[in-house]
Design a protein around this motif. Structure first.
Motif, PDB file in Angstrom:
ATOM      1  N   GLY A  54       8.669  -6.764 -12.202  1.00 42.97           N
ATOM      2  CA  GLY A  54       7.870  -7.653 -11.379  1.00 42.97           C
ATOM      3  C   GLY A  54       8.189  -7.617  -9.911  1.00 42.97           C
ATOM      4  N   GLY A  55       8.999  -6.710  -9.467  1.00 40.26           N
ATOM      5  CA  GLY A  55       9.343  -6.637  -8.054  1.00 40.26           C
ATOM      6  C   GLY A  55       9.070  -5.270  -7.482  1.00 40.26           C
ATOM      7  N   ALA A  56       8.981  -5.189  -6.163  1.00 40.23           N
ATOM      8  CA  ALA A  56       8.757  -3.940  -5.465  1.00 40.23           C
ATOM      9  C   ALA A  56       9.047  -4.174  -3.987  1.00 40.23           C
ATOM     10  CB  ALA A  56       7.325  -3.437  -5.654  1.00 40.23           C
ATOM     11  N   PRO A  57       9.397  -3.165  -3.268  1.00 43.35           N
ATOM     12  CA  PRO A  57       9.637  -3.346  -1.825  1.00 43.35           C
ATOM     13  C   PRO A  57       8.378  -3.856  -1.130  1.00 43.35           C
ATOM     14  CG  PRO A  57      10.502  -1.237  -2.578  1.00 43.35           C
ATOM     15  CD  PRO A  57       9.723  -1.811  -3.716  1.00 43.35           C
ATOM     16  N   PRO A  58       8.469  -4.876  -0.297  1.00 46.43           N
ATOM     17  CA  PRO A  58       7.274  -5.411   0.377  1.00 46.43           C
ATOM     18  C   PRO A  58       6.772  -4.468   1.459  1.00 46.43           C
ATOM     19  CG  PRO A  58       9.245  -6.515   1.156  1.00 46.43           C
ATOM     20  CD  PRO A  58       9.693  -5.611   0.048  1.00 46.43           C
ATOM     21  N   TYR A  59       5.456  -4.275   1.505  1.00 45.60           N
ATOM     22  CA  TYR A  59       4.848  -3.406   2.503  1.00 45.60           C
ATOM     23  C   TYR A  59       4.008  -4.204   3.503  1.00 45.60           C
ATOM     24  CZ  TYR A  59       6.151   0.344  -0.640  1.00 45.60           C
ATOM     25  OH  TYR A  59       6.859   1.210  -1.433  1.00 45.60           O
ATOM     26  N   SER A  96       0.099   3.188   9.959  1.00 46.62           N
ATOM     27  CA  SER A  96      -0.284   2.622   8.665  1.00 46.62           C
ATOM     28  C   SER A  96       0.281   3.493   7.550  1.00 46.62           C
ATOM     29  CB  SER A  96      -1.812   2.528   8.531  1.00 46.62           C
ATOM     30  OG  SER A  96      -2.398   3.802   8.692  1.00 46.62           O
ATOM     31  N   LEU A  97       0.479   2.868   6.407  1.00 52.83           N
ATOM     32  CA  LEU A  97       0.943   3.574   5.210  1.00 52.83           C
ATOM     33  C   LEU A  97      -0.271   3.912   4.352  1.00 52.83           C
ATOM     34  CD1 LEU A  97       4.138   1.568   4.245  1.00 52.83           C
ATOM     35  CD2 LEU A  97       4.046   3.942   4.963  1.00 52.83           C
ATOM     36  N   LEU A  98      -0.480   5.185   4.097  1.00 52.72           N
ATOM     37  CA  LEU A  98      -1.603   5.643   3.298  1.00 52.72           C
ATOM     38  C   LEU A  98      -1.101   6.241   1.997  1.00 52.72           C
ATOM     39  CD1 LEU A  98      -3.801   7.351   6.050  1.00 52.72           C
ATOM     40  CD2 LEU A  98      -3.914   5.012   5.195  1.00 52.72           C
ATOM     41  N   PRO A  99      -1.822   6.029   0.891  1.00 54.62           N
ATOM     42  CA  PRO A  99      -1.376   6.603  -0.382  1.00 54.62           C
ATOM     43  C   PRO A  99      -1.512   8.122  -0.377  1.00 54.62           C
ATOM     44  CG  PRO A  99      -3.527   5.594  -0.626  1.00 54.62           C
ATOM     45  CD  PRO A  99      -3.044   5.239   0.745  1.00 54.62           C
ATOM     46  N   GLY A 101      -1.341  10.759  -3.375  1.00 56.91           N
ATOM     47  CA  GLY A 101      -1.180  10.915  -4.810  1.00 56.91           C
ATOM     48  C   GLY A 101      -1.010   9.563  -5.470  1.00 56.91           C
ATOM     49  N   VAL A 102      -0.153   9.513  -6.475  1.00 59.37           N
ATOM     50  CA  VAL A 102       0.045   8.298  -7.261  1.00 59.37           C
ATOM     51  C   VAL A 102       1.322   7.581  -6.882  1.00 59.37           C
ATOM     52  CG1 VAL A 102       0.247   7.370  -9.597  1.00 59.37           C
ATOM     53  CG2 VAL A 102      -1.256   9.319  -9.170  1.00 59.37           C
ATOM     54  N   PHE A 103       2.374   8.327  -6.600  1.00 62.77           N
ATOM     55  CA  PHE A 103       3.691   7.718  -6.453  1.00 62.77           C
ATOM     56  C   PHE A 103       4.231   7.799  -5.030  1.00 62.77           C
ATOM     57  CE2 PHE A 103       3.356   9.450 -10.787  1.00 62.77           C
ATOM     58  CZ  PHE A 103       3.479   8.284 -11.503  1.00 62.77           C
ATOM     59  N   HIS A 104       3.467   8.302  -4.076  1.00 65.69           N
ATOM     60  CA  HIS A 104       4.002   8.508  -2.741  1.00 65.69           C
ATOM     61  C   HIS A 104       3.065   7.910  -1.699  1.00 65.69           C
ATOM     62  CE1 HIS A 104       7.014  11.286  -4.359  1.00 65.69           C
ATOM     63  NE2 HIS A 104       6.034  11.800  -5.091  1.00 65.69           N
ATOM     64  N   THR A 105       3.587   7.746  -0.501  1.00 60.64           N
ATOM     65  CA  THR A 105       2.818   7.265   0.636  1.00 60.64           C
ATOM     66  C   THR A 105       3.105   8.150   1.837  1.00 60.64           C
ATOM     67  OG1 THR A 105       4.594   5.712   1.198  1.00 60.64           O
ATOM     68  CG2 THR A 105       2.750   4.851  -0.090  1.00 60.64           C
ATOM     69  N   VAL A 106       2.185   8.112   2.777  1.00 61.58           N
ATOM     70  CA  VAL A 106       2.307   8.881   4.014  1.00 61.58           C
ATOM     71  C   VAL A 106       2.251   7.895   5.166  1.00 61.58           C
ATOM     72  CG1 VAL A 106       1.242  10.629   5.480  1.00 61.58           C
ATOM     73  CG2 VAL A 106       1.284  10.946   3.019  1.00 61.58           C
ATOM     74  N   TYR A 107       3.160   8.046   6.101  1.00 60.18           N
ATOM     75  CA  TYR A 107       3.186   7.203   7.293  1.00 60.18           C
ATOM     76  C   TYR A 107       2.290   7.861   8.332  1.00 60.18           C
ATOM     77  CZ  TYR A 107       5.255   3.676  10.317  1.00 60.18           C
ATOM     78  OH  TYR A 107       5.458   2.593  11.131  1.00 60.18           O
ATOM     79  N   TYR A 108       1.095   7.286   8.546  1.00 58.65           N
ATOM     80  CA  TYR A 108       0.066   7.919   9.367  1.00 58.65           C
ATOM     81  C   TYR A 108      -0.067   7.163  10.686  1.00 58.65           C
ATOM     82  CZ  TYR A 108      -4.441   9.962  10.625  1.00 58.65           C
ATOM     83  OH  TYR A 108      -5.454  10.625  11.270  1.00 58.65           O
TER      84      TYR A 108
END
Length: 270
Positions: A54-59, A96-99, A101-108
């Motif tokens: 139930g937790g995750a790093p806040p974005y 901004s953080l863009l998705p 794929g499924v498990f990664h993000t890109v800092y754009y």
């Protein structure tokens, strides 16, 4: 030793080497108690808990911009860029953080130097400020372009006489009496502005305020009235203009039938 002997007596067919050790049993019991304690207490860090718990790093807060890169000799590292760089005085950056794929993000990152001056000026404002103005501009532009082909066109059904004839037909048929009843009740409560009696209801109203139909002079009016029955209109009075006649119109031959194009039109007999 007594526990081992008891285990051997309870499981005579199992070798002693296959039984779990006391340290393994204690570790499993300690881990089980820790999980139970965490679930019953309900206190755990959001940023340090697994997603399945139930937790995750806040974005909600974006991380800072990446640090600058340097060459081995200390000079700033440069990458080939196959696009123009604009020098217009705007230096904003949008990250901004863009998705990916499924498990990664890109800092754009968006930079003002990548856009022409007009887009750079527009994007220096927050989105919640610009969006209402862009929406209004888009609606006005669409309305103008969609009706540009109708500029100067005067449909006969929107002339003053035709609208007056429409009101006469609605009076004879007693069209929509419930709406007029409700509008009268609303007007009795005080000053109530009803939009349908005041706002234009067709896109030709700008250049048709003085358009007349010469074929029906009995419905002549100098100024356009309401396009439909008003809630103050009396159904006992006709809208046919018997008292006041307009000046002679083109194509009319007095009190007889009018010859238009060599034919007799009985619809314009006065």
């Amino acid at each position: 030793l007594k526990a081992a002997a008891a285990s051997s007596a309870a499981f005579p067919s199992v070798p002693r080497a296959a039984l779990p050790s006391r340290a393994a049993l204690s570790g499993a019991m300690l881990l089980l108690r820790a999980k139970q304690h965490a679930l019953t207490q309900g206190r755990r860090g959001i940023a340090t808990s697994a997603v399945r718990m139930g937790g995750a790093p806040p974005y909600l807060h974006m991380p800072p911009a990446p640090p600058p890169e340097f060459e081995p000799d200390g000079s700033a590292k440069k990458y080939p860029l196959h696009q123009p760089i604009w020098d217009h005085g705007y230096d904003w950056e949008h990250w901004s953080l863009l998705p990916a794929g499924v498990f990664h993000t890109v800092y754009y990152g968006d930079f003002a130097q990548d856009y022409p001056p007009y887009w750079a000026w527009l994007q220096k404002f927050p989105m919640w400020v610009v969006t209402p103005f862009l929406t209004l501009w888009a609606i006005v532009t669409m309305v103008v372009f969609q009706n540009a082909g109708s500029i100067g066109i005067k449909p006969k059904r929107y002339t003053i006489e035709w609208m007056q004839a429409t009101r006469e037909r609605e009076r004879q048929e007693n069209t929509n009496p419930v709406t007029r009843y409700l509008d009268r009740r609303r007007s009795e409560r005080g000053g109530t502005w009803i939009a349908q009696y005041s706002l234009p209801w067709h896109p030709y109203w700008v250049w048709m305020s003085g358009s007349h139909d010469e074929d029906v002079p009995e419905y002549f009016q100098s100024k356009p009235g309401s396009p439909h029955l008003h809630y103050t209109d009396s159904l006992s009075k006709s809208f046919i203009n018997d008292d006041e006649r307009p000046p002679p119109l083109r194509g009319h031959l007095g009190a007889g039938a009018a010859a238009v194009g060599g034919t007799t039109d009985a619809s314009i007999i006065t």
